[in-house]
Design a protein around this motif. Structure first.
Motif, PDB file in Angstrom:
ATOM      1  N   GLU A  19       0.819  -1.211   0.000  1.00 19.84           N
ATOM      2  CA  GLU A  19       0.000   0.000   0.000  1.00 19.84           C
ATOM      3  C   GLU A  19       0.854   1.263   0.000  1.00 19.84           C
ATOM      4  OE1 GLU A  19      -3.206  -0.059   2.853  1.00 19.84           O
ATOM      5  OE2 GLU A  19      -4.182  -1.702   1.782  1.00 19.84           O
ATOM      6  N   PHE A  20       1.803   1.304  -0.932  1.00 19.14           N
ATOM      7  CA  PHE A  20       2.772   2.404  -1.011  1.00 19.14           C
ATOM      8  C   PHE A  20       2.103   3.782  -1.013  1.00 19.14           C
ATOM      9  CE2 PHE A  20       5.378   5.302  -3.635  1.00 19.14           C
ATOM     10  CZ  PHE A  20       6.483   5.397  -2.808  1.00 19.14           C
ATOM     11  N   GLY A  21       1.129   3.997  -1.861  1.00 20.83           N
ATOM     12  CA  GLY A  21       0.487   5.307  -1.967  1.00 20.83           C
ATOM     13  C   GLY A  21      -0.182   5.732  -0.677  1.00 20.83           C
ATOM     14  N   THR A  22      -0.871   4.804  -0.029  1.00 25.62           N
ATOM     15  CA  THR A  22      -1.525   5.086   1.247  1.00 25.62           C
ATOM     16  C   THR A  22      -0.486   5.412   2.315  1.00 25.62           C
ATOM     17  OG1 THR A  22      -3.319   3.599   0.644  1.00 25.62           O
ATOM     18  CG2 THR A  22      -3.110   4.143   2.978  1.00 25.62           C
ATOM     19  N   ASP A 137       6.983  -8.194   0.891  1.00 32.37           N
ATOM     20  CA  ASP A 137       6.808  -9.635   1.110  1.00 32.37           C
ATOM     21  C   ASP A 137       8.121 -10.242   1.603  1.00 32.37           C
ATOM     22  OD1 ASP A 137       4.247  -9.378   0.047  1.00 32.37           O
ATOM     23  OD2 ASP A 137       4.772 -10.274  -1.881  1.00 32.37           O
ATOM     24  N   ASN A 138       8.003 -11.259   2.461  1.00 31.75           N
ATOM     25  CA  ASN A 138       9.190 -12.028   2.841  1.00 31.75           C
ATOM     26  C   ASN A 138       8.896 -13.502   2.570  1.00 31.75           C
ATOM     27  OD1 ASN A 138       8.104 -13.371   5.278  1.00 31.75           O
ATOM     28  ND2 ASN A 138       8.186 -11.333   6.224  1.00 31.75           N
ATOM     29  N   GLU A 139       9.811 -14.375   2.852  1.00 29.83           N
ATOM     30  CA  GLU A 139       9.623 -15.782   2.494  1.00 29.83           C
ATOM     31  C   GLU A 139       8.556 -16.478   3.344  1.00 29.83           C
ATOM     32  OE1 GLU A 139      12.921 -18.601   3.787  1.00 29.83           O
ATOM     33  OE2 GLU A 139      13.932 -16.648   3.965  1.00 29.83           O
ATOM     34  N   TYR A 140       8.102 -15.858   4.425  1.00 37.07           N
ATOM     35  CA  TYR A 140       7.112 -16.466   5.298  1.00 37.07           C
ATOM     36  C   TYR A 140       5.725 -15.854   5.191  1.00 37.07           C
ATOM     37  CZ  TYR A 140      11.315 -18.388   7.311  1.00 37.07           C
ATOM     38  OH  TYR A 140      12.511 -19.039   7.472  1.00 37.07           O
ATOM     39  N   MET A 141       5.669 -14.554   4.895  1.00 36.28           N
ATOM     40  CA  MET A 141       4.387 -13.854   4.856  1.00 36.28           C
ATOM     41  C   MET A 141       4.391 -12.797   3.761  1.00 36.28           C
ATOM     42  SD  MET A 141       3.085 -12.986   8.714  1.00 36.28           S
ATOM     43  CE  MET A 141       4.599 -12.707   9.621  1.00 36.28           C
ATOM     44  N   THR A 142       3.203 -12.527   3.261  1.00 32.48           N
ATOM     45  CA  THR A 142       3.069 -11.387   2.354  1.00 32.48           C
ATOM     46  C   THR A 142       3.231 -10.110   3.181  1.00 32.48           C
ATOM     47  OG1 THR A 142       0.687 -11.167   2.699  1.00 32.48           O
ATOM     48  CG2 THR A 142       1.416 -12.641   0.892  1.00 32.48           C
ATOM     49  N   GLU A 144       1.192  -7.697   3.245  1.00 37.87           N
ATOM     50  CA  GLU A 144      -0.121  -7.428   3.851  1.00 37.87           C
ATOM     51  C   GLU A 144      -0.289  -8.197   5.155  1.00 37.87           C
ATOM     52  OE1 GLU A 144      -4.885  -7.514   2.767  1.00 37.87           O
ATOM     53  OE2 GLU A 144      -3.477  -8.529   1.424  1.00 37.87           O
ATOM     54  N   LYS A 145       0.056  -9.479   5.149  1.00 41.18           N
ATOM     55  CA  LYS A 145      -0.056 -10.299   6.372  1.00 41.18           C
ATOM     56  C   LYS A 145       0.895  -9.799   7.466  1.00 41.18           C
ATOM     57  CE  LYS A 145      -3.298 -13.223   5.647  1.00 41.18           C
ATOM     58  NZ  LYS A 145      -4.568 -12.902   6.284  1.00 41.18           N
ATOM     59  N   SER A 146       2.096  -9.416   7.081  1.00 39.80           N
ATOM     60  CA  SER A 146       3.041  -8.860   8.069  1.00 39.80           C
ATOM     61  C   SER A 146       2.467  -7.596   8.697  1.00 39.80           C
ATOM     62  CB  SER A 146       4.387  -8.532   7.416  1.00 39.80           C
ATOM     63  OG  SER A 146       5.080  -9.702   7.068  1.00 39.80           O
ATOM     64  N   TYR A 147       1.947  -6.710   7.850  1.00 43.37           N
ATOM     65  CA  TYR A 147       1.357  -5.468   8.355  1.00 43.37           C
ATOM     66  C   TYR A 147       0.228  -5.787   9.337  1.00 43.37           C
ATOM     67  CZ  TYR A 147      -1.285  -1.231   8.741  1.00 43.37           C
ATOM     68  OH  TYR A 147      -1.961  -0.167   9.276  1.00 43.37           O
ATOM     69  N   GLU A 148      -0.679  -6.660   8.937  1.00 40.59           N
ATOM     70  CA  GLU A 148      -1.806  -7.014   9.803  1.00 40.59           C
ATOM     71  C   GLU A 148      -1.344  -7.673  11.099  1.00 40.59           C
ATOM     72  OE1 GLU A 148      -4.178  -9.482   7.253  1.00 40.59           O
ATOM     73  OE2 GLU A 148      -4.993  -7.749   6.161  1.00 40.59           O
ATOM     74  N   TYR A 149      -0.395  -8.587  11.002  1.00 41.60           N
ATOM     75  CA  TYR A 149       0.092  -9.298  12.179  1.00 41.60           C
ATOM     76  C   TYR A 149       0.631  -8.327  13.243  1.00 41.60           C
ATOM     77  CZ  TYR A 149       3.025 -12.254  15.127  1.00 41.60           C
ATOM     78  OH  TYR A 149       3.602 -12.866  16.200  1.00 41.60           O
ATOM     79  N   TYR A 150       1.508  -7.426  12.830  1.00 40.78           N
ATOM     80  CA  TYR A 150       2.110  -6.513  13.802  1.00 40.78           C
ATOM     81  C   TYR A 150       1.136  -5.448  14.280  1.00 40.78           C
ATOM     82  CZ  TYR A 150       6.562  -8.737  13.108  1.00 40.78           C
ATOM     83  OH  TYR A 150       7.561  -9.664  13.086  1.00 40.78           O
ATOM     84  N   ASN A 151       0.428  -4.803  13.368  1.00 47.57           N
ATOM     85  CA  ASN A 151      -0.452  -3.694  13.732  1.00 47.57           C
ATOM     86  C   ASN A 151      -1.718  -4.124  14.444  1.00 47.57           C
ATOM     87  OD1 ASN A 151       0.476  -0.907  12.389  1.00 47.57           O
ATOM     88  ND2 ASN A 151       1.175  -2.618  11.139  1.00 47.57           N
ATOM     89  N   GLU A 152      -2.272  -5.259  14.073  1.00 47.66           N
ATOM     90  CA  GLU A 152      -3.547  -5.677  14.644  1.00 47.66           C
ATOM     91  C   GLU A 152      -3.404  -6.694  15.767  1.00 47.66           C
ATOM     92  OE1 GLU A 152      -6.032  -6.896  11.354  1.00 47.66           O
ATOM     93  OE2 GLU A 152      -5.537  -5.060  10.257  1.00 47.66           O
ATOM     94  N   TYR A 153      -2.301  -7.430  15.787  1.00 47.90           N
ATOM     95  CA  TYR A 153      -2.149  -8.475  16.793  1.00 47.90           C
ATOM     96  C   TYR A 153      -0.960  -8.232  17.731  1.00 47.90           C
ATOM     97  CZ  TYR A 153      -1.019 -12.934  18.920  1.00 47.90           C
ATOM     98  OH  TYR A 153      -0.697 -13.893  19.822  1.00 47.90           O
TER      99      TYR A 153
END
Length: 175
Positions: A19-22, A137-142, A144-153
């Protein structure tokens, strides 16, 4: 309260980020609102050292043009993930009596994560505005998933207060 902008350097601030632009729009809004409300904007840059890609003195090491610091704004350089380790930042903030830090920048799963946790351990109240950090993206998560994992959990209600961008902008006005 201060706004801490971490590792938004030219080499790594690019369209490969989630989400570069955002992200760019959100960080620009935070910087603008901080300056309008006398909230100090502080920048941190990462230096990989000899042989690395992010090296002091190279064009890629400098802050991304759209987030460019003003002449009176402080910049701390680091060579590890945490913005607080051996940079002088912790001492500077404590000397000023700062207790709240709004954190934005790169990358969610590396230097932002380390800085959030270290800032918390040093007794600061950490605030994370939505979409003001991002990664690739990294080899374990996209990304988007990394962002959600840290920010939401991971961070929210543990190490930081994760809030909407609008709420962060409002806090700067009310401080």
């Amino acid at each position: 309260m201060v706004l801490l902008i971490i590792d938004t350097q030219k080499l790594i601030t690019n369209k490969s980020l989630y989400e570069f632009g955002t992200f760019v729009s959100g960080v620009k809004s935070l910087i603008k609102k901080a300056r309008e409300n006398d909230v100090e904007v502080i920048y941190v840059r990462h230096d990989d050292g000899d042989g690395g890609e992010l090296v002091k003195g190279t064009e890629g090491f400098e802050i991304y043009e759209e987030f460019k610091p003003e002449e009176n704004e402080r910049i701390f350089d680091k060579n590890v993930n945490s913005a607080f380790k051996e940079t002088g930042l912790e001492e500077y903030l404590k000397e000023k009596g700062e207790k709240e830090i709004i954190i934005a920048g790169l990358q969610t799963d590396y230097c932002i994560d380390a800085s959030v946790k270290c800032g918390f351990e040093h007794g600061f109240h950490i605030i994370i505005p939505a979409h003001a950090n991002t990664t690739v993206d990294n080899e374990y998560m996209t990304a988007e998933k990394s962002y959600e994992y840290y920010n939401e959990y991971m961070w929210n209600n543990r190490y930081a207060e994760c809030i909407s961008s609008e709420a962060a902008l409002e806090r700067m006005k009310r401080r």
